[in-house]
Design an enzyme around this catalytic site. Structure first.
Site, mmCIF file in Angstrom:
data_model
loop_
_atom_site.group_PDB
_atom_site.id
_atom_site.type_symbol
_atom_site.label_atom_id
_atom_site.label_comp_id
_atom_site.label_asym_id
_atom_site.label_seq_id
_atom_site.Cartn_x
_atom_site.Cartn_y
_atom_site.Cartn_z
ATOM 1 N N GLU A 82 0.838 -1.213 0.000
ATOM 2 C CA GLU A 82 0.000 0.000 0.000
ATOM 3 C C GLU A 82 0.866 1.254 0.000
ATOM 4 O OE1 GLU A 82 -3.513 0.412 0.078
ATOM 5 O OE2 GLU A 82 -2.806 2.464 -0.334
ATOM 6 N N GLY A 121 11.281 -1.233 2.927
ATOM 7 C CA GLY A 121 12.306 -0.900 1.953
ATOM 8 C C GLY A 121 12.220 0.563 1.549
ATOM 9 N N ASP A 146 17.061 -6.747 -1.169
ATOM 10 C CA ASP A 146 17.798 -6.086 -2.262
ATOM 11 C C ASP A 146 18.989 -5.267 -1.792
ATOM 12 O OD1 ASP A 146 14.707 -5.317 -4.023
ATOM 13 O OD2 ASP A 146 15.930 -7.133 -3.955
ATOM 14 N N HIS A 190 15.251 -5.871 -8.861
ATOM 15 C CA HIS A 190 14.795 -5.164 -10.078
ATOM 16 C C HIS A 190 15.715 -3.994 -10.427
ATOM 17 C CE1 HIS A 190 11.375 -6.337 -12.291
ATOM 18 N NE2 HIS A 190 10.651 -6.576 -11.224
HETATM 19 O O1 F6P Z 1 11.669 -5.605 -2.898
HETATM 20 C C1 F6P Z 1 12.091 -6.905 -2.716
HETATM 21 C C2 F6P Z 1 11.590 -7.757 -3.841
HETATM 22 O O2 F6P Z 1 11.764 -9.073 -3.467
HETATM 23 C C3 F6P Z 1 12.289 -7.494 -5.174
HETATM 24 O O3 F6P Z 1 13.587 -8.022 -5.225
HETATM 25 C C4 F6P Z 1 11.336 -8.180 -6.106
HETATM 26 O O4 F6P Z 1 11.501 -7.762 -7.446
HETATM 27 C C5 F6P Z 1 10.005 -7.706 -5.543
HETATM 28 O O5 F6P Z 1 10.196 -7.571 -4.123
HETATM 29 C C6 F6P Z 1 8.841 -8.654 -5.809
HETATM 30 O O6 F6P Z 1 7.680 -7.953 -5.379
HETATM 31 P P1 F6P Z 1 6.337 -8.734 -4.970
HETATM 32 O O7 F6P Z 1 6.602 -9.451 -3.691
HETATM 33 O O8 F6P Z 1 5.318 -7.618 -4.795
HETATM 34 O O9 F6P Z 1 6.016 -9.665 -6.096
#
Ligand code: F6P
Length: 368
Positions: A82, A121, A146, A190
């Site tokens: 969110e 994060g 990350d 990413h």
């Molecule tokens: O921010 C951490 C992370 O694991 C990234 O490395 C990854 O691309 C993203 O979250 C995946 O996001 P979600 O959990 O919303 O699919």
């Protein structure tokens, strides 16, 4: 029960937001046990990140809620992505749709909070900073696998993910060797390649591709063919999910989207594998490690880092030092203003010592 020392904060709310990771519960425990036992603070647990603060989904957290959770993966509070300020128009900063920010401020008051502790994060700490600008007292903790948060040398979650990814790379070595294959492993990350860089070095990756350094498939092909000529019948290629080719780096978002639809590959790992096969004729296979990097119990280092960050946050609450994010600088645990990480990403500098280290042991970083 420790003696309760004077505290500027009587009651605080705590939430976890963004992608989960090992160490979140260790950090929750660190904040809450120090705040409760040392400073006699009242803890309000908020469910599912900022979503819970909007919905008023919060409850009194008692000692039994935050004990026995040091080694548990995930977050006992739940999380979400969110982004309350996203509702604001980018250009005019005007409200777009229901104003979630006002609802958050209302619930902050209704819950009688002196401060809001946010574990997250880039996005989470940026929202914390924007809420601080709206007058709320906020303290942030840097969490993400990350490791891409400006203002701290390391985030908790990173070390556990490096451990998981390295174990996977170790396993790929034996099957690559048996089949004389190139094995591509796609890791999370990413925008920043820290996880791929560190796990690639730890796992002995022969090629490491980072979002920060667009790769040249010709250079990769030359590297893999030279390994074969030198008698190495297999190779391991570690690819960050945000890595791009030098051709893609030259495209705008729209062109890149069209190009990717044309290649009909689900993600970068598959694109790189196809390009390697076309370039070298070598049999190549792909593993996308995905959410395994975010699952399971925290590594011992992450337990220590998360606990340290948590207790440091409790000390900030007691001193009434708001608007900060706890951080690690070398061996020092300190705190930076929340403005420092807000809206930024800590990328891998192209001259980072770990890139030089990788090159020194013969690893191709995709561009030479
Ligand atoms: O921010 C951490 C992370 O694991 C990234 O490395 C990854 O691309 C993203 O979250 C995946 O996001 P979600 O959990 O919303 O699919």
């Amino acid at each position: 029960m420790g003696s309760s020392t004077k505290s500027a904060t009587k009651t605080f709310g705590i939430l976890t937001s963004g992608g989960d990771c090992p160490g979140l519960n260790a950090a929750i425990r660190g904040v809450c046990r120090a705040a409760h036992d040392k400073y006699n603070m009242t803890v309000i647990g908020i469910a599912n990140g900022y979503r819970g603060l909007i919905d008023g989904d919060a409850r009194l957290f008692k000692p039994e809620d935050f004990s026995g959770i040091l080694t548990r993966g995930g977050t006992i509070l739940g999380t979400s992505r969110e982004k309350p300020f996203k509702a604001r128009d980018k250009e005019t900063d005007a409200e777009v749709g229901g104003d979630k920010v006002e609802v958050i401020k209302e619930n902050y008051r209704r819950l009688n909070l002196d401060c809001l502790v946010v574990l997250g994060g880039n996005g989470t700490n940026t929202t914390g900073y924007l809420l601080a600008k709206e007058g709320l007292n906020v303290v942030g903790l840097p969490k993400t696998i990350d490791n891409d948060i400006v203002g701290t040398d390391m985030t908790f979650g990173f070390h556990s993910a490096v451990t998981i990814a390295t174990e996977a790379i170790d396993r790929l070595h034996s099957t690559a060797h048996s089949h004389n294959r190139v094995m591509v492993i796609e890791l999370m990350g990413h925008k920043a390649g820290w996880l791929s860089l560190y796990a690639g070095v730890a796992g002995g990756g022969d090629v490491i591709l980072l979002p920060e350094i667009p790769y040249d498939i010709d250079a990769i092909g030359r590297h893999l063919l030279k390994r074969a000529r030198d008698g190495k019948s297999f190779s391991i290629v570690v690819v960050a999910e945000g890595a791009v080719s030098k051709e893609e780096a030259a495209m705008d978002k729209k062109e890149r989207k069209k190009y990717r639809e044309k290649t009909a590959t689900p993600s970068i790992g598959y694109r790189v594998a196809r390009e390697i096969e076309e370039e070298t004729g070598m049999e190549t296979r792909v593993t996308v490690l995905g959410y395994l990097q975010r699952g399971g119990i925290p590594s011992p280092w992450d337990r220590v880092l998360a606990t340290t960050f948590g207790t440091a946050a409790a000390d900030l609450l007691a001193k009434g030092e708001y608007g900060k994010m706890v951080s690690l600088k070398g061996e020092e645990v300190s705190a930076v203003d929340l403005s420092e990480p807000a809206g930024r990403v800590k990328s891998v500098p192209v001259d980072h010592h770990m890139i030089a280290t990788a090159r020194s042991v013969g690893t191709c970083i995709g561009n030479e």
